[in-house]
Design an enzyme around this catalytic site. Structure first.
Site, PDB file in Angstrom:
ATOM      1  N   THR A  11      31.573 -15.162 -26.682  1.00  0.00           N
ATOM      2  CA  THR A  11      31.349 -16.125 -27.765  1.00  0.00           C
ATOM      3  C   THR A  11      29.876 -16.448 -28.000  1.00  0.00           C
ATOM      4  O   THR A  11      29.529 -17.026 -29.027  1.00  0.00           O
ATOM      5  CB  THR A  11      32.104 -17.443 -27.486  1.00  0.00           C
ATOM      6  OG1 THR A  11      31.701 -17.952 -26.214  1.00  0.00           O
ATOM      7  CG2 THR A  11      33.606 -17.205 -27.493  1.00  0.00           C
ATOM      8  N   GLY A  12      29.002 -16.106 -27.075  1.00  0.00           N
ATOM      9  CA  GLY A  12      27.581 -16.414 -27.213  1.00  0.00           C
ATOM     10  C   GLY A  12      26.869 -15.478 -28.171  1.00  0.00           C
ATOM     11  O   GLY A  12      27.459 -14.556 -28.751  1.00  0.00           O
ATOM     12  N   VAL A  14      24.582 -13.079 -27.702  1.00  0.00           N
ATOM     13  CA  VAL A  14      24.574 -11.665 -27.335  1.00  0.00           C
ATOM     14  C   VAL A  14      25.989 -11.099 -27.395  1.00  0.00           C
ATOM     15  O   VAL A  14      26.194  -9.956 -27.828  1.00  0.00           O
ATOM     16  CB  VAL A  14      23.950 -11.464 -25.941  1.00  0.00           C
ATOM     17  CG1 VAL A  14      24.048 -10.008 -25.500  1.00  0.00           C
ATOM     18  CG2 VAL A  14      22.483 -11.897 -25.960  1.00  0.00           C
ATOM     19  N   CYS A 150      14.509  -8.464 -22.615  1.00  0.00           N
ATOM     20  CA  CYS A 150      14.212  -8.072 -23.993  1.00  0.00           C
ATOM     21  C   CYS A 150      12.725  -7.816 -24.237  1.00  0.00           C
ATOM     22  O   CYS A 150      12.359  -6.931 -25.021  1.00  0.00           O
ATOM     23  CB  CYS A 150      14.730  -9.126 -24.968  1.00  0.00           C
ATOM     24  SG  CYS A 150      14.218 -10.814 -24.595  1.00  0.00           S
ATOM     25  N   GLY A 180      15.724 -15.170 -28.827  1.00  0.00           N
ATOM     26  CA  GLY A 180      15.695 -14.806 -27.418  1.00  0.00           C
ATOM     27  C   GLY A 180      16.047 -15.959 -26.504  1.00  0.00           C
ATOM     28  O   GLY A 180      16.401 -15.746 -25.337  1.00  0.00           O
ATOM     29  N   LYS A 205       9.491 -11.360 -14.990  1.00  0.00           N
ATOM     30  CA  LYS A 205      10.421 -10.290 -15.354  1.00  0.00           C
ATOM     31  C   LYS A 205       9.667  -9.093 -15.917  1.00  0.00           C
ATOM     32  O   LYS A 205       9.922  -7.949 -15.525  1.00  0.00           O
ATOM     33  CB  LYS A 205      11.436 -10.802 -16.389  1.00  0.00           C
ATOM     34  CG  LYS A 205      12.440 -11.797 -15.852  1.00  0.00           C
ATOM     35  CD  LYS A 205      13.329 -12.322 -16.971  1.00  0.00           C
ATOM     36  CE  LYS A 205      14.221 -13.449 -16.491  1.00  0.00           C
ATOM     37  NZ  LYS A 205      15.009 -14.039 -17.599  1.00  0.00           N
ATOM     38  N   ARG A 235       6.468 -18.129 -27.369  1.00  0.00           N
ATOM     39  CA  ARG A 235       7.563 -18.265 -28.332  1.00  0.00           C
ATOM     40  C   ARG A 235       6.970 -18.639 -29.689  1.00  0.00           C
ATOM     41  O   ARG A 235       6.143 -19.570 -29.788  1.00  0.00           O
ATOM     42  CB  ARG A 235       8.541 -19.344 -27.885  1.00  0.00           C
ATOM     43  CG  ARG A 235       9.809 -19.422 -28.714  1.00  0.00           C
ATOM     44  CD  ARG A 235      10.761 -18.295 -28.385  1.00  0.00           C
ATOM     45  NE  ARG A 235      11.360 -18.446 -27.064  1.00  0.00           N
ATOM     46  CZ  ARG A 235      12.006 -17.465 -26.444  1.00  0.00           C
ATOM     47  NH1 ARG A 235      12.109 -16.269 -27.009  1.00  0.00           N
ATOM     48  NH2 ARG A 235      12.535 -17.667 -25.241  1.00  0.00           N
ATOM     49  N   HIS A 242      10.706  -9.154 -31.185  1.00  0.00           N
ATOM     50  CA  HIS A 242       9.584  -9.489 -30.302  1.00  0.00           C
ATOM     51  C   HIS A 242       8.410  -8.547 -30.595  1.00  0.00           C
ATOM     52  O   HIS A 242       8.546  -7.323 -30.501  1.00  0.00           O
ATOM     53  CB  HIS A 242       9.982  -9.317 -28.833  1.00  0.00           C
ATOM     54  CG  HIS A 242      10.932 -10.357 -28.328  1.00  0.00           C
ATOM     55  ND1 HIS A 242      11.331 -11.443 -29.071  1.00  0.00           N
ATOM     56  CD2 HIS A 242      11.562 -10.463 -27.121  1.00  0.00           C
ATOM     57  CE1 HIS A 242      12.169 -12.175 -28.337  1.00  0.00           C
ATOM     58  NE2 HIS A 242      12.322 -11.606 -27.161  1.00  0.00           N
ATOM     59  N   THR A 323      17.636  -8.962 -29.817  1.00  0.00           N
ATOM     60  CA  THR A 323      19.050  -9.128 -29.481  1.00  0.00           C
ATOM     61  C   THR A 323      19.855  -7.842 -29.683  1.00  0.00           C
ATOM     62  O   THR A 323      20.997  -7.759 -29.230  1.00  0.00           O
ATOM     63  CB  THR A 323      19.715 -10.275 -30.274  1.00  0.00           C
ATOM     64  OG1 THR A 323      19.663  -9.982 -31.669  1.00  0.00           O
ATOM     65  CG2 THR A 323      19.026 -11.596 -29.990  1.00  0.00           C
TER      66      THR A 323
END
Length: 344
Positions: A11-12, A14, A150, A180, A205, A235, A242, A323
């Protein structure tokens, strides 16, 4: 061959991207959707606040959302895609792996674990063989593969192209879209007329995952690439895409023309969702731009531009749809690779 697949965390934001990418896929048939307990038992169209700019496919909207537990999923599911929050995935994914499921996960947990493949199919498909080590170490019959963050996946294909010149140090400053952070991740009062020069956890990351992705796999383990990577993550008020400003120092002298040729020579993977040419390089120094270029190759191509030689080494910009290529599309490609390599 038809491969029956499910989405953990459907449901999110992604998860919704997964649904769009899986609709009418040549190989995958979407047969199971899971979400949090508040959504269990509902029709998907009632459980999800749909944010994609195309309607929910009718056959998906009428599907019943299941609990994110192995006993709630039919045992004829061949492959699961995970878009769970990392803290949830750390608890949930092992249960599916112990139950024998193969999981292609976008969640950040375990990306740097020594026995978990972190893969971009066009760059390091051979790392998938870590699954053998993983099964020996963990004693499960399933298999877990991760895609990178990402922002990492935007930059690493260009670095892979340049590695033939001997990468020594890489510095990157990112301009990352609000999607993101998820739908509720950044409020309008925070981001409109503003830039936020910090994204929690993002810089480590990029710095760590890049070295694993470009590392050498000897059949038993991955040795991290020796390059130094420094990242500054920001951001900005862009919805998707991105954009990253990269400086790369190499041991060998390299011209802008040689760097461009190297990037444009990286082929796509022989997989349904991979673009024929992985990286497109613009001659126009004002490109790539998120609004104009994030959908190239159905959102799966990396764009680059502004390639120049400076006293600090090569300088260039790169862009990917965060995404699609940077999340759901990356996991989808890994799923296609798992099928192609015989793990599914």
């Amino acid at each position: 061959m038809t491969v029956r697949v499910g989405i953990l965390g459907a449901t999110g934001a992604v998860g919704q991207r997964f649904i769009k990418l899986l609709t009418n896929h040549d190989t995958f048939e979407l047969a199971a959707l899971t979400a949090s307990e508040s959504s269990v038992g509902k029709q998907y169209s009632n459980a999800a606040k749909w944010r994609i700019n195309t309607p929910i496919p009718e056959n998906i909207g009428s599907m019943t959302v299941k609990s994110t537990t192995p006993d709630a999923i039919s045992d004829d599911i061949d492959l699961l895609f995970s878009s769970l929050p990392s803290d949830v995935a750390a608890d949930v994914e092992p249960a599916f792996l112990e139950a024998g499921y193969v999981v292609s996960s976008n969640s950040s947990n375990d990306r740097m674990s020594a026995d978990i493949p972190l893969t971009i199919p066009e760059i390091n498909p051979g790392h998938l063989d870590l699954i053998e080590v993983q099964r020996d170490n963990r004693g499960w019959d399933g298999a877990l593969v991760k895609n990178p963050n990402c922002s990492t996946i935007t930059m690493v294909p260009t670095l892979a192209a340049l590695d033939q010149f001997g990468l020594e140090t890489v510095s990157v400053s990112t301009l990352q879209a609000v999607s993101g952070a998820g739908y509720s991740g950044v409020t309008s009062m925070e981001i409109i007329d503003n830039t936020i020069p910090y994204i929690g956890g993002e810089e480590p990351k990029m710095q760590q995952e890049s070295r694993k992705l470009l590392g050498e796999f000897d059949g038993a383990s991955v040795s991290l690439h020796e390059m130094d990577v420094a990242a500054s993550c920001n951001r900005i008020p862009t919805l998707d895409g991105h954009l990253e400003n990269v400086f790369a120092e190499t041991t060998a002298d390299v011209s802008a023309e040689e760097a461009i040729d190297a990037m444009e020579s990286v082929p796509g993977a022989d997989l349904p969702s991979s673009p024929d040419q992985l990286i497109h390089v613009f001659d126009d120094p004002s490109r790539p731009q998120p609004r104009l270029d994030r959908e190239r190759g159905n959102g799966m191509q990396i764009s680059a531009g502004g390639v120049t030689v400076t006293d600090a080494g090569l300088k260039y910009n790169c862009l990917a749809h965060n995404t699609i290529r940077g999340a759901a599309g990356a996991s989808l490609l890994n799923g296609e690779l798992l099928v192609d390599a015989g793990w599914v």
